[in-house]
Motif scaffolding. Sequence first.
Motif, short mmCIF file in Angstrom:
data_model
loop_
_atom_site.label_atom_id
_atom_site.label_comp_id
_atom_site.label_asym_id
_atom_site.label_seq_id
_atom_site.Cartn_x
_atom_site.Cartn_y
_atom_site.Cartn_z
N TYR A 189 3.89 5.98 -7.68
CA TYR A 189 3.17 7.16 -8.27
C TYR A 189 2.51 7.99 -7.09
O TYR A 189 2.86 9.18 -7.15
N GLY A 190 1.93 7.44 -6.43
CA GLY A 190 1.28 8.19 -5.27
C GLY A 190 2.31 8.74 -4.01
O GLY A 190 2.29 9.90 -3.75
N ILE A 191 3.50 7.90 -4.15
CA ILE A 191 4.57 8.39 -3.15
C ILE A 191 5.17 9.55 -3.91
O ILE A 191 5.41 10.59 -3.04
N SER B 107 0.92 -1.19 0.05
CA SER B 107 0.11 -0.03 0.15
C SER B 107 0.85 1.26 -0.09
O SER B 107 2.17 1.11 0.19
N PHE B 108 0.25 2.46 -0.10
CA PHE B 108 1.12 3.58 -0.01
C PHE B 108 1.63 3.73 1.43
O PHE B 108 2.45 4.85 1.97
N LEU B 109 0.93 3.26 2.37
CA LEU B 109 1.42 3.52 3.68
C LEU B 109 2.91 3.58 4.12
O LEU B 109 3.47 2.93 3.78
N THR B 110 3.24 4.42 4.68
CA THR B 110 4.57 4.73 4.98
C THR B 110 5.04 4.16 6.23
O THR B 110 4.41 4.78 7.16
N LEU B 111 5.46 3.07 6.15
CA LEU B 111 5.44 2.08 7.39
C LEU B 111 7.00 2.59 7.89
O LEU B 111 8.11 2.09 6.95
N ASP C 52 -4.67 12.41 -12.36
CA ASP C 52 -3.73 11.51 -12.77
C ASP C 52 -4.13 10.47 -13.86
O ASP C 52 -3.62 9.38 -14.08
N LYS C 53 -5.19 10.92 -14.86
CA LYS C 53 -5.75 10.06 -15.81
C LYS C 53 -4.66 9.37 -16.56
O LYS C 53 -4.84 8.44 -16.95
N ASP C 54 -3.44 10.16 -17.19
CA ASP C 54 -2.81 9.50 -18.18
C ASP C 54 -2.17 8.28 -17.30
O ASP C 54 -2.01 7.19 -17.79
N PHE C 55 -1.63 8.50 -16.14
CA PHE C 55 -0.97 7.23 -15.37
C PHE C 55 -1.88 6.12 -15.28
O PHE C 55 -1.52 5.01 -15.57
N GLU D 34 -8.82 8.37 -6.35
CA GLU D 34 -8.39 9.55 -6.24
C GLU D 34 -7.06 9.41 -5.32
O GLU D 34 -6.11 10.25 -5.15
N THR D 35 -6.94 8.20 -4.70
CA THR D 35 -5.54 7.91 -4.26
C THR D 35 -4.47 7.21 -5.26
O THR D 35 -3.45 7.03 -4.77
N GLY D 36 -4.94 7.40 -6.48
CA GLY D 36 -3.96 7.03 -7.54
C GLY D 36 -3.95 5.52 -7.82
O GLY D 36 -2.98 5.06 -8.24
#
Lengths: 308, 439
Positions: free
Chosen positions: B286-288, B5-9, B379-382, B360-362
């Motif tokens: 990408y989200g990061i 996940s994007f979660l920064t652990l 971020d539609k392109d990605f 919305e979160t990518g």
Amino acid sequence: MTIAPPVVQTAPPSATSGGRSGSVTWMAWPALVAFVGFGVVPLIGVLLLSFTSWNRLSQDIPFTGLDSWRSVLSDPGLPHALWVTFLIMALSWLFQTPISLLLGVFIAAQKRYRSVLAVLFFVPLLLSQAAISITYKALLDPNFGLGAGLGWPFLQQDWLGDSTLALGVVVFVVSWQFIPFHTLIYQGGVRQIPASMYEAAQIDGAGRVRQFFSITLPQLKYTIITSSTLMVVGSLTFFDLIWVLTAGGPGDATRALAVDMYQRGFKADLMGPASAIAVILVLVGLALALGLRRLGGRDASSSQLEGV
Amino acid sequence: MKRRSFLTLSAGAAAGAALAACGSSGPSETSGGDTASGEASYWFLSGPPGEPIRQGAVDRFNKANSGGQIKVTTFQNDAYKDKLKTALGAGQAPSIIWGWGGGGLKSYVDNDQVDDLTDWFAQNAAVKDRLFPASFGPATINGKIYAMPCETVQPIVMFYNKEVFDNLKLTPPTTWGEVMDIVPKINAANIAPFSLGGQSRWTNMMWLEFLFDRIGGPEVFQAVFDGQANAWNNPASLRGLTEIQNLIKANGFVKGFSSITADSNADQALLYRGKAAMMLHGSWSYGIISAEGGSFIKDGKLGYTSFPTVEGGTGDPSNTVGNAGQFLSIYSKASDAQKETAKNFFKSLLDDTEQQGWIETGGVPIVKGGDAKLASSPDKDFLNFIYQVSSNAKYFGQSWDQALSPTAAETLLDNIAKLFQMQISPQQFADSMNQVIGK
């Protein structure tokens, strides 16, 4: 990790309280109950687990005899992990003992600025190991760390990515944290030395260096043994620091026994072999503690004061 | 760890969880739920961006259903894994088990801890047919479906820094030969060709996953997965292992890569700060980068493409690897009422609101035709790129460490770390991996 407490607790509990009549023995009960409950019982549990092949998931635990022991003892990873553990133990002892001895002697004197320094020296011990490791990891980062930031070529090394350097960093960080503790022990030890001995030495014309080697060092013999025992046995359980700094890497360069045990047990779900390693850790710790005790002689645990 | 996940652990949390794992093994009162009324328990990962979306889906379900309710408990990534295993071992697991499918799911199946959902999916074809077919791969064990795919698809893609390539007048490589060609050119400019968080080990693994697939196709790893003897001795796998060591020898990876953790997001930082030209990483990067990389994405500096082909390789270049989805299973010891609640909940998943939340979160939800919703995203392109890669992939391989059993996966990661450290040769790698096939 369940094995950490018993190693430390084996020496003190029973032996010292003996000698007096049975009426006082009830005072030992709470300690005994705690020791059995939190030390002996888990230890037996780990021993039993080492004869099974439990994967942490199933509710029945299959008994597989010596399979786990065979797989651990035939694994080339075990001698390597033992070697790394002993290396960290020996190097950190060599690094910590002289520094904390000298610092301890230094701050033992009753001068105000030395008291202030003593407090400052003590700070690293108050920090959590995980926090220290994260900080050092950030400082030593090859791309965003201290070296890259300051532009000092010496600091711009691959500290944690090179096998030899990584081991050195582990030893350094361990020492950085525990030198204050041992300094404190030595400070206490130095303050126990009667001033009359130094006065006598001064009359005989001995200088400071001579006084250190002829009085301070011999008088600190048992303090050195105590401090070394704590260092050596304690270094067997180094886990969080290594785990956060290097995770046993690069490759398996810093994979000490405790790290190996965690990876087998909790990452690979091999509870049997992990328990076997835990038992090996306990045995190594016991052997080391007993060996150091023997080194100190029979009177090591008796009071030194009257013997002056 | 990080990639799920994007979660920064933080590494600290990981270490804390490691310590907590020693002590907190008591049974939990949250696990059972109220069996009579059908209150099902559901454990999942905490932290943004996933937690509010998962929580939202539960809240909407509880509101819409007066009967069986869902009770949530959240955990951090590593704490969750340990807690779940302990709970399963103690017979106290939640009714709904959130997971990654593959080898982990297989170990639950082997211990009869999750329900076979094949019949339920046959009866509720609509639930199944709206999701990416590829997402059912990791949910399927021995031909039976044991989990409901959910959430988003996360393929591994090749990111690159357009600015670096423009400055050096280079184009992103499309073949392995071109990779080896441009490595010295990028190094000459004092920029690392590839960023890599090598201490995390699974980051290195992504390279091997692609190389094996491009050289020999999915069959190479499938043979390992199926437990064929000496499967790692396949010439394609030996060539892949050799190629990666050649790239390491040519200084293809950033200096000090074996001490960089993916948890710290330093690998992404190297890319957006222009210290590295390229990075092979999961789509979650990408989200990061968009959260931490300032205006890097807005300025159009982030490029992305598929993994290069390898000369003489037989793998289909549309194949990809990564996470084909996340997975929900039903605990076999839950009551019938709880299982009923769980299945009703499964039907409600990935509704329009939830899809929008993931977008919305990518993230790209694993819903067929979901690309229609992507157009409104900044971020539609990605997202379209990810949708195309995922839905057009001839084969969507699951990350090896998740496809294999934890025991084999740990040996794999261990050997990958040594391979990248040049401690072992390709043949030594194959030899030690052959020993754990089928374990």
